[in-house]
Design an enzyme around this catalytic site. Structure first.
Site, mmCIF file in Angstrom:
data_model
loop_
_atom_site.group_PDB
_atom_site.id
_atom_site.type_symbol
_atom_site.label_atom_id
_atom_site.label_comp_id
_atom_site.label_asym_id
_atom_site.label_seq_id
_atom_site.Cartn_x
_atom_site.Cartn_y
_atom_site.Cartn_z
ATOM 1 N N CYS A 70 0.833 -1.203 0.000
ATOM 2 C CA CYS A 70 0.000 0.000 0.000
ATOM 3 C C CYS A 70 0.869 1.254 0.000
ATOM 4 O O CYS A 70 1.378 1.665 1.043
ATOM 5 C CB CYS A 70 -0.928 -0.017 1.221
ATOM 6 S SG CYS A 70 -1.976 1.440 1.312
ATOM 7 N N CYS A 126 -0.411 4.111 2.137
ATOM 8 C CA CYS A 126 -0.173 3.954 3.576
ATOM 9 C C CYS A 126 1.297 4.213 3.922
ATOM 10 O O CYS A 126 1.601 4.858 4.914
ATOM 11 C CB CYS A 126 -0.488 2.530 4.042
ATOM 12 S SG CYS A 126 -1.929 1.787 3.304
ATOM 13 N N ASP A 127 2.200 3.671 3.127
ATOM 14 C CA ASP A 127 3.597 3.600 3.562
ATOM 15 C C ASP A 127 4.582 4.442 2.753
ATOM 16 O O ASP A 127 5.754 4.543 3.121
ATOM 17 C CB ASP A 127 4.061 2.131 3.534
ATOM 18 C CG ASP A 127 3.242 1.277 4.490
ATOM 19 O OD1 ASP A 127 2.837 1.802 5.537
ATOM 20 O OD2 ASP A 127 2.996 0.093 4.192
#
Ligand code: NDP
Length: 307
Positions: free
Chosen positions: A134, A137-138
């Site tokens: 992701c 997200c990261d």
């Protein structure tokens, strides 16, 4: 046979939000956590984009908080996997772990989706330490660093262009000699100077040390090897919604996601509601999953009232 008013299947942000709302509505929900208690968020590290956490929070801590919040209002959270379900008649008949039988008046499905991984040992070793599925997200953790994305579809192209806006360089590792993504998405990739597309390349090994990922060894289809010095390795080779037990009972779209009446959580079966990634191939965020868990709880509550 145990009788349950609202059965919630799955324990990601969608399931726990549905549990918070239905327990506060006195519907005594029973939630089964499923194969991966806490869901996909427990496989990420820090979550910085969930509103309300100015300092960020780890995925595991957030899921623990959501669980506690649901239990505070009386949600019955249990370990167990739904191994059988019959949605052809009401109340719905459910089997947990092949033995415990339940009759449920209403069901909220929030079983999520799982990211696909390549299946390399080294990739598993560095999951959460540089290997991620992701970018939203990261990606931020690799600001001004070099990263690689695997895949040639819309997700891979979208993630590569997103990462290119924060990272120094992005390698896009594509196994074929073309991108499967839409033309518009391809153009964005080709017009982004800090993305290098490696066509006809496969990942042989993710390299790293105790600090996490340090590189990736790729091999071209003609057999040439190359090591890319990167710190983030992003998989974008698709997701599969967790719908096995519902196949043949709930209407699914062509990608296998549960179909809902647009703008609601209502599935093709009256009394069965869906929330989170199991019905959402597009957004896949904790906050959107939580929002859809709330929608499912409200739809469920209103439906039960009307019965
Ligand atoms: P896709 O299935 O479309 O693409 C997966 C990509 O990963 C393909 O390029 C595939 O290669 C590659 N791949 C699969 N397995 C491997 C492997 N083992 N090793 C290397 N590469 C592999 O998935 P997406 O998640 O990209 O998209 C899913 C759906 O969502 C699509 O319909 C897409 O259009 C849609 N979507 C739309 C967006 C938008 O409109 N903004 C954004 C994101 C997704 P190959 O081509 O060789 O099979």
């Amino acid at each position: 046979m145990e009788k349950v008013k609202v059965l919630i299947i799955g324990s990601g942000p969608a399931g726990f939000t549905a549990a918070i709302y239905t327990s506060r509505a006195n519907l005594s929900p029973v939630l089964y956590e499923g194969i991966e208690p806490g869901g996909q968020l427990t496989t990420t590290t820090e979550i910085e984009n969930f509103p309300g956490y100015p300092e960020g929070i780890t995925g595991t801590a957030m899921m623990e908080d959501l669980k506690k919040q649901a239990m505070r209002f009386g949600a019955d959270v249990r370990r167990g996997i739904i191994t059988d379900i019959d949605l052809s008649q009401r109340p719905f008949r459910v089997k947990v772990d092949h033995e415990h039988e339940i009759e449920a008046e209403a069901v909220i499905v929030s079983t999520g989706a799982s990211a696909k991984y390549l299946g390399l040992e080294s990739e598993q070793k560095y999951r959460g330490m540089g290997v991620s599925a992701c970018a939203t997200c990261d990606g931020f953790f690799y600001r001004k660093r070099d990263v690689a994305v695997v895949g040639g579809g819309d997700t891979a192209c979208e993630e590569a262009t997103y990462l290119a806006s924060i990272c120094r360089k992005v390698y896009l590792i594509v196994r074929k000699n073309y991108l499967r993504a839409s033309k518009a998405m391809q153009e964005r990739v080709f017009n982004t100077p800090n993305i290098e597309v490696l066509f006809e390349h496969n990942t042989a090994e993710v390299l790293g040390d105790e600090g996490g990922v340090t590189g990736v060894r790729v091999v071209s289809t003609s057999g040439e090897e190359r090591v890319l010095d990167i710190m983030g390795f992003f998989l974008a080779i698709g997701h599969h919604p967790n719908v096995e037990v519902f196949k043949g009972q709930l209407e699914l779209d062509e990608q296998g996601y549960i179909k809902v009446v647009p703008g609601t959580s209502k599935t093709s079966v009256e009394g069965v509601f869906a929330a989170g990634d199991v019905k959402d191939p597009h957004y896949r965020q904790a906050i959107t999953a939580a929002g859809s868990g709330c929608i499912a709880a409200l739809d469920c509550e209103r439906w039960l009232l009307a019965q």
